[in-house]
Design a protein around this motif. Structure first.
Motif, mmCIF file in Angstrom:
data_model
loop_
_atom_site.group_PDB
_atom_site.id
_atom_site.type_symbol
_atom_site.label_atom_id
_atom_site.label_comp_id
_atom_site.label_asym_id
_atom_site.label_seq_id
_atom_site.Cartn_x
_atom_site.Cartn_y
_atom_site.Cartn_z
ATOM 1 N N GLN A 124 1.940 6.165 2.536
ATOM 2 C CA GLN A 124 2.351 5.674 1.406
ATOM 3 C C GLN A 124 2.852 3.898 1.622
ATOM 4 O O GLN A 124 2.501 3.221 0.358
ATOM 5 C CB GLN A 124 3.672 6.257 0.897
ATOM 6 C CG GLN A 124 3.625 7.673 0.609
ATOM 7 C CD GLN A 124 4.823 8.602 0.638
ATOM 8 O OE1 GLN A 124 5.780 8.267 1.173
ATOM 9 N NE2 GLN A 124 4.658 9.860 -0.019
ATOM 10 N N LEU A 125 3.240 3.633 2.714
ATOM 11 C CA LEU A 125 3.415 2.131 3.055
ATOM 12 C C LEU A 125 2.208 1.182 3.144
ATOM 13 O O LEU A 125 1.989 0.158 2.364
ATOM 14 C CB LEU A 125 4.120 1.936 4.208
ATOM 15 C CG LEU A 125 5.482 2.715 4.432
ATOM 16 C CD1 LEU A 125 6.071 2.476 5.939
ATOM 17 C CD2 LEU A 125 6.330 1.814 3.661
ATOM 18 N N GLY A 126 0.955 1.948 3.429
ATOM 19 C CA GLY A 126 -0.151 1.525 3.289
ATOM 20 C C GLY A 126 -0.767 1.092 1.820
ATOM 21 O O GLY A 126 -1.300 -0.177 1.463
ATOM 22 N N GLU A 127 -0.369 2.124 1.102
ATOM 23 C CA GLU A 127 -0.776 2.214 -0.469
ATOM 24 C C GLU A 127 0.068 0.899 -1.072
ATOM 25 O O GLU A 127 -0.332 0.204 -1.975
ATOM 26 C CB GLU A 127 -0.505 3.389 -1.217
ATOM 27 C CG GLU A 127 -1.508 4.261 -0.871
ATOM 28 C CD GLU A 127 -1.292 5.328 -1.955
ATOM 29 O OE1 GLU A 127 -1.569 5.513 -3.092
ATOM 30 O OE2 GLU A 127 -0.646 6.418 -1.382
ATOM 31 N N LEU A 128 1.508 0.992 -0.635
ATOM 32 C CA LEU A 128 2.352 -0.102 -1.312
ATOM 33 C C LEU A 128 1.862 -1.321 -0.758
ATOM 34 O O LEU A 128 1.925 -2.190 -1.808
ATOM 35 C CB LEU A 128 3.750 0.536 -0.695
ATOM 36 C CG LEU A 128 4.689 -0.695 -1.024
ATOM 37 C CD1 LEU A 128 5.270 -0.962 -2.512
ATOM 38 C CD2 LEU A 128 6.199 -0.291 -0.264
ATOM 39 N N ALA A 129 1.610 -1.886 0.368
ATOM 40 C CA ALA A 129 1.203 -3.077 0.863
ATOM 41 C C ALA A 129 -0.143 -3.313 0.173
ATOM 42 O O ALA A 129 -0.282 -4.530 -0.266
ATOM 43 C CB ALA A 129 1.018 -2.940 2.203
ATOM 44 N N GLY A 130 -0.876 -2.508 -0.154
ATOM 45 C CA GLY A 130 -2.495 -2.766 -0.842
ATOM 46 C C GLY A 130 -2.196 -2.905 -2.199
ATOM 47 O O GLY A 130 -3.231 -3.432 -3.019
ATOM 48 N N ASN A 131 -0.949 -2.762 -2.711
ATOM 49 C CA ASN A 131 -0.850 -3.102 -4.443
ATOM 50 C C ASN A 131 -0.583 -4.525 -4.731
ATOM 51 O O ASN A 131 0.013 -5.200 -3.989
ATOM 52 C CB ASN A 131 0.466 -2.185 -4.933
ATOM 53 C CG ASN A 131 0.091 -0.940 -5.017
ATOM 54 O OD1 ASN A 131 -1.053 -0.301 -5.297
ATOM 55 N ND2 ASN A 131 1.061 -0.025 -5.265
ATOM 56 N N ASN A 132 -1.324 -5.024 -5.588
ATOM 57 C CA ASN A 132 -1.564 -6.465 -5.994
ATOM 58 C C ASN A 132 -0.137 -6.957 -6.385
ATOM 59 O O ASN A 132 0.613 -6.351 -7.258
ATOM 60 C CB ASN A 132 -2.619 -6.679 -7.003
ATOM 61 C CG ASN A 132 -2.612 -8.258 -7.305
ATOM 62 O OD1 ASN A 132 -2.672 -8.949 -6.335
ATOM 63 N ND2 ASN A 132 -2.630 -8.553 -8.340
ATOM 64 N N GLY A 133 0.391 -7.752 -5.653
ATOM 65 C CA GLY A 133 1.744 -8.583 -6.120
ATOM 66 C C GLY A 133 2.901 -7.737 -5.420
ATOM 67 O O GLY A 133 3.917 -8.243 -5.415
ATOM 68 N N THR A 134 2.761 -6.856 -4.295
ATOM 69 C CA THR A 134 3.836 -6.237 -3.731
ATOM 70 C C THR A 134 4.482 -6.992 -2.851
ATOM 71 O O THR A 134 5.577 -7.306 -2.718
ATOM 72 C CB THR A 134 3.522 -4.691 -2.948
ATOM 73 O OG1 THR A 134 2.871 -3.894 -3.998
ATOM 74 C CG2 THR A 134 4.795 -4.334 -2.350
ATOM 75 N N LEU A 135 3.621 -7.633 -1.844
ATOM 76 C CA LEU A 135 4.275 -8.456 -0.923
ATOM 77 C C LEU A 135 4.291 -9.955 -1.362
ATOM 78 O O LEU A 135 3.373 -10.603 -1.396
ATOM 79 C CB LEU A 135 3.270 -8.398 0.307
ATOM 80 C CG LEU A 135 2.950 -6.973 0.935
ATOM 81 C CD1 LEU A 135 2.034 -7.178 2.128
ATOM 82 C CD2 LEU A 135 4.169 -6.259 1.510
#
Length: 421
Positions: A371-382
């Motif tokens: 889930q963290l990997g998906e979160l980081a890969g979402n555009n604009g999250t980081l």
């Protein structure tokens, strides 16, 4: 006013016969009959006058109870045709304290008779042939006042399975715990199937006593999984008609307390009996009870529960435009209340589909590596270094590969999405 108590198993068996007897008798009638049957029982009629409904008698403990002082003077024949049978005709008119005094009298009398039985080990065996006759002839409607252990102590051959229809819910619990029923599917099925023809309040009373009895003998788990599966299956079928009438406190009571020993057997079959239109609070009460047992469940069971969760939340979203997000403060609270530890099965993408306001960075402590990997890969999250540190804080050398794989997949999915335009 005299206390009123539920009908006993004997009432269910004999029906209106007892009502007719009760209507035709009274304290004076009974005492006259007792004097005729046993004139040598000096003082005994006066004793029963004291016990008569409306007498206002406030008898004390066993040492002060005049019934107890007379118990050794009786014999089994008088007990069967007079004694408790006389009081039996007035059963519904006594106060609770009088029921207790009658119990003390009956127990003392039968214990005395047991001491005379020698190796036979049966009090007043001459009153009956077999368990069924014995319990009726010696206890009458007052059998509900006795514990299951009283019956087995007073009759070494007592078989509760011969009189299931006569036993109270509390006595059925005693039979469950003190026999081999928890290791025998046929016997536990016999016990529980009696509740198909009883009121729901009897089932509640049974489970209240069952919790007490199992704790008293140190049962913390039902080791025979086949028996446990059988019990849960039968009980859920009995509960199914009640589910639509349950409020949140009922769901808390059953799924967090009463069913605790049985829920390690939960499957999709049982979960499918729960209505999908219950309130979010009721649903969350169920999830909380199941979450407590998470380590005891197989992966298949955990997936079944996850599917139940998604089915419910999806229906809520479709019907109310909210997957139980109302009056929920923050993403972490929503995640824990609605998923518990079963959150590990959902993708981050599906989380945000159920809750468009879900903020992953606020709940990173409770997200899986994937889930963290998906979160980081979402555009604009980081957006900054602090966001990166939040996500990588719990990534280790053992989990970094899994993180990178899911991160790459998420980035590619975002790229594919924008390439459509």
């Amino acid at each position: 006013m005299a206390a009123r108590i539920p009908l006993t198993g004997l009432d269910r068996e004999r029906g209106s016969d007892l009502d007719g007897e009760e209507a035709a008798t009274g304290p004076s009638h009974f005492i006259g009959r007792l004097q005729f049957l046993y004139p040598a029982s000096q003082g005994l009629p006066q004793t029963f006058h004291l016990m008569a409904p409306g007498s206002g008698s406030k008898l004390g403990g066993q040492e002060e109870n005049p019934l107890c002082t007379q118990a050794p003077l009786l014999h089994c024949h008088l007990h069967a045709v007079g004694g408790l049978k006389g009081l039996n005709s007035l059963y519904l008119n006594f106060t609770l304290s009088q029921y207790n005094e009658i119990y003390i009298f009956g127990k003392k009398f039968l214990n005395f008779q047991l001491s005379l039985s020698g190796s036979l080990g049966i009090a007043c065996a001459e009153n009956a042939n077999g368990t069924h006759e014995w319990i009726i002839n010696n206890f009458f409607r007052f059998m509900a006042q006795f514990n299951y252990s009283d019956f087995t102590e007073l009759n070494k051959n007592f078989s509760g399975f011969e009189v299931l229809d006569l036993l109270s819910p509390q006595q059925l619990s005693g039979l469950t715990v003190n026999s081999d029923a928890l290791n025998n599917t046929d016997k536990i099925s016999q016990i529980l199937n009696t509740f198909t023809s009883r009121s729901f309040s009897d089932l509640v009373a049974y489970f209240t006593q069952f919790i007490h009895d199992t704790q008293s003998v140190g049962i913390t788990a039902i080791q025979n999984t086949t028996v446990r599966d059988t019990i849960l299956s039968i009980i859920i079928k009995l509960l199914e008609p009640q589910f639509p009438t349950f409020n949140t406190s009922d769901y808390i009571d059953w799924f967090q307390t009463r069913l605790h020993l049985l829920l390690p057997s939960i499957t999709g079959n049982e979960l499918n009996t729960i209505p999908t239109n219950i309130t979010c609070k009721s649903y969350q009460a169920i999830v909380k009870g199941l979450d407590k047992l998470y380590p005891d469940l197989s992966t298949t069971q955990q997936e079944d529960i996850y599917n139940f969760i998604v089915k419910y939340l999806t229906r809520q979203l479709d019907s109310t435009a909210s997957a139980c997000t109302a009056r929920t403060i923050g993403s972490t609270v929503w995640l824990l209340n609605n998923f518990g530890r079963f959150r590990s099965f959902i993708t981050y993408r599906n989380l945000t589909a159920l809750n468009k306001n879900f903020i992953g960075l606020d709940a990173v402590k409770f997200l899986t590596v994937s889930q963290l990997g998906e979160l980081a890969g979402n555009n604009g999250t980081l957006r900054n270094a602090d966001d990166v540190r939040k996500i990588f804080r719990d990534i280790t050398s053992a989990t970094v590969t899994e993180f990178i794989n899911t991160f790459s997949t998420a980035v590619n999915q975002v790229g594919d999405y924008f390439n459509q335009f």
